[in-house]
Design an enzyme around this catalytic site. Structure first.
Site, mmCIF file in Angstrom:
data_model
loop_
_atom_site.group_PDB
_atom_site.id
_atom_site.type_symbol
_atom_site.label_atom_id
_atom_site.label_comp_id
_atom_site.label_asym_id
_atom_site.label_seq_id
_atom_site.Cartn_x
_atom_site.Cartn_y
_atom_site.Cartn_z
ATOM 1 N N ASP A 7 4.667 -15.472 12.018
ATOM 2 C CA ASP A 7 3.843 -16.680 12.024
ATOM 3 C C ASP A 7 4.674 -17.802 11.394
ATOM 4 O O ASP A 7 5.887 -17.630 11.139
ATOM 5 C CB ASP A 7 2.485 -16.451 11.329
ATOM 6 C CG ASP A 7 2.581 -16.398 9.806
ATOM 7 O OD1 ASP A 7 3.717 -16.392 9.262
ATOM 8 O OD2 ASP A 7 1.526 -16.354 9.150
ATOM 9 N N CYS A 64 5.590 -12.883 7.916
ATOM 10 C CA CYS A 64 4.619 -13.955 7.663
ATOM 11 C C CYS A 64 4.930 -14.498 6.274
ATOM 12 O O CYS A 64 6.036 -14.261 5.772
ATOM 13 C CB CYS A 64 3.178 -13.447 7.819
ATOM 14 S SG CYS A 64 2.628 -12.253 6.596
ATOM 15 N N THR A 66 3.791 -13.692 3.266
ATOM 16 C CA THR A 66 3.975 -12.616 2.287
ATOM 17 C C THR A 66 4.487 -11.326 2.909
ATOM 18 O O THR A 66 4.921 -10.430 2.185
ATOM 19 C CB THR A 66 2.628 -12.281 1.620
ATOM 20 O OG1 THR A 66 1.705 -11.923 2.666
ATOM 21 C CG2 THR A 66 2.083 -13.451 0.822
ATOM 22 N N HIS A 97 11.734 8.135 4.343
ATOM 23 C CA HIS A 97 10.594 8.956 3.937
ATOM 24 C C HIS A 97 9.302 8.675 4.693
ATOM 25 O O HIS A 97 8.518 9.590 4.904
ATOM 26 C CB HIS A 97 10.336 8.788 2.434
ATOM 27 C CG HIS A 97 11.369 9.474 1.584
ATOM 28 N ND1 HIS A 97 11.229 9.612 0.221
ATOM 29 C CD2 HIS A 97 12.556 10.065 1.906
ATOM 30 C CE1 HIS A 97 12.290 10.266 -0.256
ATOM 31 N NE2 HIS A 97 13.117 10.526 0.739
ATOM 32 N N HIS A 132 9.271 15.345 4.973
ATOM 33 C CA HIS A 132 8.612 14.063 5.247
ATOM 34 C C HIS A 132 7.882 14.071 6.592
ATOM 35 O O HIS A 132 6.909 13.343 6.767
ATOM 36 C CB HIS A 132 9.620 12.925 5.164
ATOM 37 C CG HIS A 132 10.283 12.879 3.822
ATOM 38 N ND1 HIS A 132 9.582 12.561 2.674
ATOM 39 C CD2 HIS A 132 11.541 13.182 3.435
ATOM 40 C CE1 HIS A 132 10.396 12.650 1.632
ATOM 41 N NE2 HIS A 132 11.592 13.028 2.073
HETATM 42 C C1 RB5 Z 1 -0.348 -18.257 6.275
HETATM 43 O O1 RB5 Z 1 -0.580 -19.378 5.474
HETATM 44 C C2 RB5 Z 1 -0.292 -16.998 5.441
HETATM 45 O O2 RB5 Z 1 -1.564 -16.657 5.043
HETATM 46 C C3 RB5 Z 1 0.373 -15.891 6.206
HETATM 47 O O3 RB5 Z 1 1.652 -16.279 6.564
HETATM 48 C C4 RB5 Z 1 0.541 -14.576 5.480
HETATM 49 O O4 RB5 Z 1 1.144 -14.753 4.236
HETATM 50 C C5 RB5 Z 1 -0.625 -13.711 5.409
HETATM 51 O O5 RB5 Z 1 -0.606 -12.612 4.835
#
Ligand code: RB5
Length: 149
Positions: A7, A64, A66, A97, A132
């Site tokens: 994203d 994304c 995070t 694993h 595993h």
């Molecule tokens: C987008 O702002 C953010 O929420 C997305 O990139 C991600 O971090 C979601 O887990």
């Protein structure tokens, strides 16, 4: 063939990952997004997860902000083991694993150079199998509703 998706929050990492794959002549299929304009990460998670689960691609990379949301969405697709990674040890161990088939990273967590490093490790580390296999089979059993704990 590697399936790629991100994203807007992971776009910066994906630019670096694509440059690395191109340089190494590693084939990939790009499922988008293609800019930093805001989009919904489940759309890209689903495209990449489906491509991997259906065998169109061998593994996937998703980014994304995070790495978390996009991994959660990908893990809803049967057969997917998507792992969020933020260090080299994790990139190696989730292949060895957990037999992870999708690597997830966060553009607001790590630097593009680290994403390339973790991608390289992920792609070059084999599944360890052995004990595993049994544990990964348990994950699959949970997914299939056949796990007896
Ligand atoms: C987008 O702002 C953010 O929420 C997305 O990139 C991600 O971090 C979601 O887990």
């Amino acid at each position: 063939m590697i399936a790629l998706g991100c994203d807007h929050g992971g776009y910066n990492l994906m630019v670096a990952i694509k440059a690395y794959l191109k340089k190494k002549r590693i084939a990939y299929r790009d499922y988008g997004t293609d800019s930093e304009e805001s989009v919904d990460y489940p759309v890209y998670a689903y495209k990449v997860a489906k491509a991997v689960a259906e065998g169109d691609c061998d593994c996937g990379i998703l980014c994304c902000g995070t790495g978390i949301g996009i991994s959660m969405a990908a893990n809803k697709v049967k057969g997917i083991r998507a792992a969020v990674v933020s260090n080299a040890f994790g990139a190696e161990m989730t292949r060895r694993h957990n037999h992870a088939n999708i690597l997830c990273m966060g553009g607001r967590v790590i630097e593009p150079e680290q994403a390339v490093e973790f991608t390289e490790i992920f792609l070059n580390t084999p599944e360890e199998g052995g004990r595993h296999d049994k544990r990964v089979a348990m994950i699959t059993a949970i997914e299939n509703g056949t796990f007896e704990g």
